[in-house]
Design an enzyme around this catalytic site. Sequence first.
Site, mmCIF file in Angstrom:
data_model
loop_
_atom_site.group_PDB
_atom_site.id
_atom_site.type_symbol
_atom_site.label_atom_id
_atom_site.label_comp_id
_atom_site.label_asym_id
_atom_site.label_seq_id
_atom_site.Cartn_x
_atom_site.Cartn_y
_atom_site.Cartn_z
ATOM 1 N N GLU A 283 139.566 34.430 3.024
ATOM 2 C CA GLU A 283 138.876 35.724 2.999
ATOM 3 C C GLU A 283 137.359 35.565 2.911
ATOM 4 O OE1 GLU A 283 139.873 38.309 -0.310
ATOM 5 O OE2 GLU A 283 138.791 39.986 0.563
ATOM 6 N N LYS B 162 141.578 36.920 6.360
ATOM 7 C CA LYS B 162 141.363 38.261 5.777
ATOM 8 C C LYS B 162 139.883 38.602 5.893
ATOM 9 C CE LYS B 162 141.983 40.854 1.481
ATOM 10 N NZ LYS B 162 142.913 41.163 0.402
HETATM 11 P P1 13P Z 1 139.693 45.850 -1.064
HETATM 12 O O1 13P Z 1 140.715 46.265 -0.049
HETATM 13 O O2 13P Z 1 139.572 46.812 -2.215
HETATM 14 O O3 13P Z 1 138.385 45.466 -0.466
HETATM 15 O O4 13P Z 1 140.244 44.531 -1.735
HETATM 16 C C1 13P Z 1 140.740 43.539 -0.924
HETATM 17 C C2 13P Z 1 140.711 42.276 -1.661
HETATM 18 O O5 13P Z 1 141.731 41.687 -1.929
HETATM 19 C C3 13P Z 1 139.403 41.724 -2.070
HETATM 20 O O6 13P Z 1 139.539 40.361 -2.364
#
Ligand code: 13P
Length: 364
Positions: free
Chosen positions: A176, A218
């Site tokens: 991510e 992600k």
């Molecule tokens: P949000 O969808 O609230 O941005 O959170 C996603 C997430 O897992 C952040 O690490």
Amino acid sequence: MKINLINTAKAMVADGKGLLAMDESNPTCNKRFAKLGIPQTVEARRAYRELIVTTPGLGESISGAILFDETIRQQKKGGTPFIKILTDAGIIPGIKVDTGAKDLAAHPGEKITEGLDGLRDRLKEYFQMGARFAKWRAVIAIGGNIPSRSCLEANAHALARYAALCQEAGLVPIVEPEVLMDGEHTLEQCRKVTEETLRNVFIQLNCQRVLLEGMILKPNMVLPGLICPPHKEVQEVGVGEQQYQVRLKDRQPDELQDVDEVADATVNSLLRTVPAALPGIAFLSGGQPSELASARLNAMNVRFKARLPWALTFSFSRAIQQPALEIWQGKEANVKAAQQALLHRARCNRAARRGEYTAAMERI
Ligand code: 13P
């Protein structure tokens, strides 16, 4: 080992489903509770997570749930471990393993995510507990002279080191790299930074010999900054967590046009930077209003699905949970209504992942 990773990664994006991020760290969870006057205790966090994992029918829309270290060790009142409740519901348990984004030395305004020390042993324990995937979040801010090359490289390197360790332990890494929405930047600036970030990430993933078929990306959607002048409406509706009451049906046509613009910019950036070997891409919501996040994911699938090499789905936290949290308010009497709100957002996002979401779904 490889085949298990590939099968898990495929299952995480299969059947038109997506992921639920319920892995807020204790400080983040407490901050959200504090805003609603909910006590910031271990028991309140446990009760809230019990509400989520026991929501009937959640497994129809959610393929996997990302947990926090405290939560993966907790149980339902009566003793059933959360991890068993999820598995019984057909939801794959996952775990957040980074230890947070800290200031990057000598780089004002930039962060580096920590958590590599001792990670091999922690991953082994999580696998034994039943987790089958993990998450690590890097944050990239846009500003005057940032992001710097060194920040992009350091974060990409850490993500790749984490991903390789996960695969060694039999866990599918969710990688991510989040380009933040905060700031005055334009959609075009976000596009450039997102592409540069992803290029760095895949260089490092290849360097560390990460199996692309056994991981999930992600990313953020490509969006203008929250205080970008031409998008004032977004500033008014999109800052923080109080804004979720804004409803898509009340939106003006020019805002809906923005949905397609975001969809096109996002998918084109991903097509330029993400290898086709990946099974899926699952977006974070990043603080977007829930309905707008669904509408944008839907537009991507409507406009591009037929020619994409990977599944495009969701891994939202706030954009799935926030309405439920606001209804719950820490009160047992509100649990059922909160679960309905959670299920509703999960279903809307499942529809968006299939390109079947409409604003009318919100009026039911
Ligand atoms: P949000 O969808 O609230 O941005 O959170 C996603 C997430 O897992 C952040 O690490």
